[in-house]
Write a protein that holds these residues in place. Structure first.
Motif, PDB file in Angstrom:
ATOM      1  N   HIS A 172       0.815  -1.205   0.000  1.00 35.25           N
ATOM      2  CA  HIS A 172       0.000   0.000   0.000  1.00 35.25           C
ATOM      3  C   HIS A 172       0.857   1.266   0.000  1.00 35.25           C
ATOM      4  CE1 HIS A 172      -3.945  -1.777   0.275  1.00 35.25           C
ATOM      5  NE2 HIS A 172      -3.566  -2.556   1.269  1.00 35.25           N
ATOM      6  N   ASP A 173       0.278   2.340  -0.507  1.00 39.00           N
ATOM      7  CA  ASP A 173       0.953   3.633  -0.571  1.00 39.00           C
ATOM      8  C   ASP A 173       0.831   4.317   0.794  1.00 39.00           C
ATOM      9  OD1 ASP A 173       1.537   6.403  -1.006  1.00 39.00           O
ATOM     10  OD2 ASP A 173       1.262   6.075  -3.146  1.00 39.00           O
ATOM     11  N   LEU A 174       1.909   4.276   1.577  1.00 42.68           N
ATOM     12  CA  LEU A 174       1.852   4.793   2.944  1.00 42.68           C
ATOM     13  C   LEU A 174       1.653   6.305   2.981  1.00 42.68           C
ATOM     14  CD1 LEU A 174       4.621   2.644   4.666  1.00 42.68           C
ATOM     15  CD2 LEU A 174       2.146   2.313   4.726  1.00 42.68           C
ATOM     16  N   LYS A 175       2.144   7.016   1.977  1.00 43.69           N
ATOM     17  CA  LYS A 175       1.934   8.463   1.939  1.00 43.69           C
ATOM     18  C   LYS A 175       0.458   8.787   1.751  1.00 43.69           C
ATOM     19  CE  LYS A 175       6.535   9.879   0.417  1.00 43.69           C
ATOM     20  NZ  LYS A 175       7.328  10.590  -0.633  1.00 43.69           N
ATOM     21  N   GLN A 176      -0.208   8.063   0.870  1.00 44.39           N
ATOM     22  CA  GLN A 176      -1.645   8.271   0.694  1.00 44.39           C
ATOM     23  C   GLN A 176      -2.406   7.913   1.961  1.00 44.39           C
ATOM     24  OE1 GLN A 176      -3.343   6.256  -2.710  1.00 44.39           O
ATOM     25  NE2 GLN A 176      -2.932   7.991  -4.064  1.00 44.39           N
ATOM     26  N   MET A 177      -2.004   6.833   2.600  1.00 47.69           N
ATOM     27  CA  MET A 177      -2.679   6.421   3.825  1.00 47.69           C
ATOM     28  C   MET A 177      -2.512   7.481   4.915  1.00 47.69           C
ATOM     29  SD  MET A 177      -1.693   2.366   3.764  1.00 47.69           S
ATOM     30  CE  MET A 177      -2.682   1.864   5.163  1.00 47.69           C
ATOM     31  N   THR A 178      -1.343   8.091   4.974  1.00 50.04           N
ATOM     32  CA  THR A 178      -1.110   9.155   5.951  1.00 50.04           C
ATOM     33  C   THR A 178      -1.992  10.363   5.655  1.00 50.04           C
ATOM     34  OG1 THR A 178       1.158   8.421   6.328  1.00 50.04           O
ATOM     35  CG2 THR A 178       0.637  10.676   6.943  1.00 50.04           C
ATOM     36  N   GLU A 179      -2.162  10.682   4.385  1.00 50.75           N
ATOM     37  CA  GLU A 179      -3.055  11.772   4.001  1.00 50.75           C
ATOM     38  C   GLU A 179      -4.501  11.449   4.390  1.00 50.75           C
ATOM     39  OE1 GLU A 179      -2.431  12.203  -0.151  1.00 50.75           O
ATOM     40  OE2 GLU A 179      -0.403  13.029   0.059  1.00 50.75           O
ATOM     41  N   GLY A 180      -4.888  10.202   4.229  1.00 55.01           N
ATOM     42  CA  GLY A 180      -6.246   9.798   4.594  1.00 55.01           C
ATOM     43  C   GLY A 180      -6.519   9.947   6.071  1.00 55.01           C
ATOM     44  N   ARG A 181      -5.481   9.832   6.887  1.00 52.61           N
ATOM     45  CA  ARG A 181      -5.636   9.965   8.337  1.00 52.61           C
ATOM     46  C   ARG A 181      -6.033  11.391   8.749  1.00 52.61           C
ATOM     47  NH1 ARG A 181      -3.792   6.617  12.183  1.00 52.61           N
ATOM     48  NH2 ARG A 181      -2.310   5.555  10.800  1.00 52.61           N
ATOM     49  N   GLN A 182      -5.846  12.352   7.845  1.00 53.17           N
ATOM     50  CA  GLN A 182      -6.154  13.748   8.184  1.00 53.17           C
ATOM     51  C   GLN A 182      -7.640  14.063   8.105  1.00 53.17           C
ATOM     52  OE1 GLN A 182      -3.400  15.144   9.366  1.00 53.17           O
ATOM     53  NE2 GLN A 182      -2.440  13.217   8.684  1.00 53.17           N
ATOM     54  N   LYS A 183      -8.439  13.153   7.672  1.00 57.43           N
ATOM     55  CA  LYS A 183      -9.880  13.385   7.568  1.00 57.43           C
ATOM     56  C   LYS A 183     -10.493  13.492   8.961  1.00 57.43           C
ATOM     57  CE  LYS A 183     -10.204  11.136   3.062  1.00 57.43           C
ATOM     58  NZ  LYS A 183     -10.423  12.404   2.333  1.00 57.43           N
ATOM     59  N   PRO A 184     -11.674  14.124   9.059  1.00 59.41           N
ATOM     60  CA  PRO A 184     -12.282  14.371  10.371  1.00 59.41           C
ATOM     61  C   PRO A 184     -12.461  13.129  11.241  1.00 59.41           C
ATOM     62  CG  PRO A 184     -13.403  15.646   8.686  1.00 59.41           C
ATOM     63  CD  PRO A 184     -12.444  14.744   7.964  1.00 59.41           C
ATOM     64  N   ASP A 185     -12.667  11.977  10.606  1.00 62.45           N
ATOM     65  CA  ASP A 185     -12.863  10.746  11.375  1.00 62.45           C
ATOM     66  C   ASP A 185     -11.545  10.036  11.671  1.00 62.45           C
ATOM     67  OD1 ASP A 185     -12.231   9.807   8.885  1.00 62.45           O
ATOM     68  OD2 ASP A 185     -13.928   8.437   8.704  1.00 62.45           O
ATOM     69  N   GLY A 186     -10.426  10.723  11.417  1.00 63.30           N
ATOM     70  CA  GLY A 186      -9.121  10.115  11.656  1.00 63.30           C
ATOM     71  C   GLY A 186      -8.709   9.123  10.591  1.00 63.30           C
ATOM     72  N   GLY A 187      -9.506   9.023   9.542  1.00 63.95           N
ATOM     73  CA  GLY A 187      -9.184   8.122   8.445  1.00 63.95           C
ATOM     74  C   GLY A 187      -9.973   6.831   8.437  1.00 63.95           C
ATOM     75  N   ARG A 188     -10.833   6.632   9.415  1.00 65.16           N
ATOM     76  CA  ARG A 188     -11.553   5.348   9.508  1.00 65.16           C
ATOM     77  C   ARG A 188     -12.298   5.019   8.212  1.00 65.16           C
ATOM     78  NH1 ARG A 188     -13.262   1.892  13.383  1.00 65.16           N
ATOM     79  NH2 ARG A 188     -12.363   3.222  15.018  1.00 65.16           N
ATOM     80  N   GLY A 189     -13.049   5.987   7.700  1.00 68.16           N
ATOM     81  CA  GLY A 189     -13.813   5.740   6.485  1.00 68.16           C
ATOM     82  C   GLY A 189     -12.924   5.466   5.288  1.00 68.16           C
ATOM     83  N   TYR A 190     -11.854   6.259   5.161  1.00 67.27           N
ATOM     84  CA  TYR A 190     -10.941   6.069   4.032  1.00 67.27           C
ATOM     85  C   TYR A 190     -10.255   4.707   4.115  1.00 67.27           C
ATOM     86  CZ  TYR A 190      -6.776   6.349   1.149  1.00 67.27           C
ATOM     87  OH  TYR A 190      -5.785   6.061   0.230  1.00 67.27           O
ATOM     88  N   PHE A 191      -9.781   4.338   5.292  1.00 67.90           N
ATOM     89  CA  PHE A 191      -9.087   3.060   5.439  1.00 67.90           C
ATOM     90  C   PHE A 191     -10.020   1.888   5.129  1.00 67.90           C
ATOM     91  CE2 PHE A 191      -6.366   5.353   8.797  1.00 67.90           C
ATOM     92  CZ  PHE A 191      -5.509   5.835   7.812  1.00 67.90           C
ATOM     93  N   ALA A 192     -11.245   1.953   5.624  1.00 70.76           N
ATOM     94  CA  ALA A 192     -12.205   0.876   5.360  1.00 70.76           C
ATOM     95  C   ALA A 192     -12.465   0.743   3.864  1.00 70.76           C
ATOM     96  CB  ALA A 192     -13.513   1.136   6.108  1.00 70.76           C
ATOM     97  N   ASP A 193     -12.628   1.894   3.208  1.00 69.96           N
ATOM     98  CA  ASP A 193     -12.867   1.878   1.762  1.00 69.96           C
ATOM     99  C   ASP A 193     -11.647   1.362   1.014  1.00 69.96           C
ATOM    100  OD1 ASP A 193     -14.427   2.693  -0.658  1.00 69.96           O
ATOM    101  OD2 ASP A 193     -12.760   4.100  -0.887  1.00 69.96           O
ATOM    102  N   LEU A 194     -10.467   1.776   1.442  1.00 70.46           N
ATOM    103  CA  LEU A 194      -9.230   1.339   0.788  1.00 70.46           C
ATOM    104  C   LEU A 194      -9.071  -0.174   0.845  1.00 70.46           C
ATOM    105  CD1 LEU A 194      -6.369   1.681  -0.406  1.00 70.46           C
ATOM    106  CD2 LEU A 194      -5.554   2.128   1.931  1.00 70.46           C
ATOM    107  N   PHE A 195      -9.218  -0.729   2.033  1.00 64.97           N
ATOM    108  CA  PHE A 195      -9.010  -2.171   2.162  1.00 64.97           C
ATOM    109  C   PHE A 195     -10.114  -2.963   1.459  1.00 64.97           C
ATOM    110  CE2 PHE A 195      -6.721  -0.710   6.150  1.00 64.97           C
ATOM    111  CZ  PHE A 195      -5.473  -0.774   5.547  1.00 64.97           C
ATOM    112  N   ASN A 196     -11.322  -2.419   1.416  1.00 65.95           N
ATOM    113  CA  ASN A 196     -12.400  -3.077   0.669  1.00 65.95           C
ATOM    114  C   ASN A 196     -12.115  -3.060  -0.830  1.00 65.95           C
ATOM    115  OD1 ASN A 196     -13.954  -3.796   2.872  1.00 65.95           O
ATOM    116  ND2 ASN A 196     -15.159  -1.914   2.852  1.00 65.95           N
ATOM    117  N   ARG A 197     -11.652  -1.892  -1.326  1.00 66.32           N
ATOM    118  CA  ARG A 197     -11.347  -1.801  -2.753  1.00 66.32           C
ATOM    119  C   ARG A 197     -10.180  -2.711  -3.124  1.00 66.32           C
ATOM    120  NH1 ARG A 197      -9.159   2.724  -3.737  1.00 66.32           N
ATOM    121  NH2 ARG A 197      -9.398   3.823  -1.745  1.00 66.32           N
ATOM    122  N   CYS A 198      -9.182  -2.783  -2.268  1.00 67.42           N
ATOM    123  CA  CYS A 198      -8.041  -3.644  -2.541  1.00 67.42           C
ATOM    124  C   CYS A 198      -8.451  -5.116  -2.528  1.00 67.42           C
ATOM    125  CB  CYS A 198      -6.936  -3.387  -1.517  1.00 67.42           C
ATOM    126  SG  CYS A 198      -5.377  -4.240  -1.901  1.00 67.42           S
TER     127      CYS A 198
END
Length: 261
Positions: free
Chosen positions: A63-89
């Protein structure tokens, strides 16, 4: 420059992950490109096998750790982005195995974390000697739980657990011994060996390989009795194909088959 390059030669699709500066990381863009391209290949009957490789000095670093770090900046701390990322992968990985055509990983350099997962997910894999494999997320505090799914379906349980909990790498020869790859070859022979395997697969009756690949993965989760019942039905359907009848007749007549597909 396309993030995923595609060319087709004699029924074999060559897909090359083309983000060498990021070690072909599974970024949002790479996951989308892989999934959409596989969807297109699934509908292309003239393609009978797929080779997946990486450009530059590595196959895929996960996984692209830089993108994942950017996703952590979202209001929910990245929970939604991470869930979507791992589902898409996971969906992209599943597409590799639901694809009618066999997919062969051509691996060099490193295949780490989700990159190792991608190798384990492919139907077959050939690696250059010196290639290193690892599910090393634990080294940065992220246990490779999703890569674990594919890994534990390829190699023995205790060996997989050791890799997951230590973050240590294994070399290509060890990966071959464990069953993660089909074989390790000299680096200068990697492309030719992979091409030869793909050509052999592509020379077979496409409809039979499609039926067999689906049955292969379907029966893995079944009991022995259920698997025999299921695959028996699959063989009945396969036997009723016109091209299978022609293949058997050709064998008995000692001639090459004249297949329509």
């Amino acid at each position: 420059m396309a993030i995923l390059e595609r060319r087709v030669t004699d029924g074999v699709a060559h897909l090359t992950m083309n983000a060498p500066e990021r070690l072909n990381a599974l970024s949002d863009e790479m996951i989308l490109a892989l999934h959409s391209t596989l969807d297109d290949i699934a509908e292309t009957r003239s393609i009978r096998a797929v080779i997946l490789s990486g450009s530059g000095k590595a196959f895929c670093a996960g996984h692209d750790l830089k993108q994942m770090t950017e996703g952590r900046q979202k209001p929910d701390g990245g929970r939604g982005y991470f869930a979507d990322l791992f589902n898409r992968c996971a969906s992209m990985m599943a597409r590799v195995q639901s694809l009618p055509q066999p997919v062969i990983a051509q691996v060099h350099g490193i295949a780490t974390a989700a990159g190792c997962q991608l190798v384990a997910t492919c139907d077959m894999a050939i690696a250059a000697q010196g290639t290193r494999f690892g599910v090393n997320g634990v080294n940065i505090g992220l246990f490779c739980s999703t890569p674990m799914v594919a890994l534990t379906r390829n190699i023995p349980r205790k060996q997989a657990f050791e890799m997951l909990t230590t973050g240590q790498f294994i070399e290509a020869d060890r990966a071959e011994a464990l069953g993660l790859i089909n074989r390790a070859v000299l680096p200068e022979h990697l492309a030719a060996e992979t091409q030869e395997l793909a050509n052999t697969v592509a020379s077979k009756l496409g409809s039979a390989v499609k039926i067999g690949k689906q049955a292969f993965y379907d029966q893995l989760s079944m009991t022995t009795d259920a698997a025999y019942a299921h695959t028996g039905n699959v063989m009945v359907e396969n036997m009723l194909h016109r091209d299978t009848e022609e293949g058997i007749a050709a064998f008995l007549d000692k001639r090459d088959p004249r297949w329509e597909q």
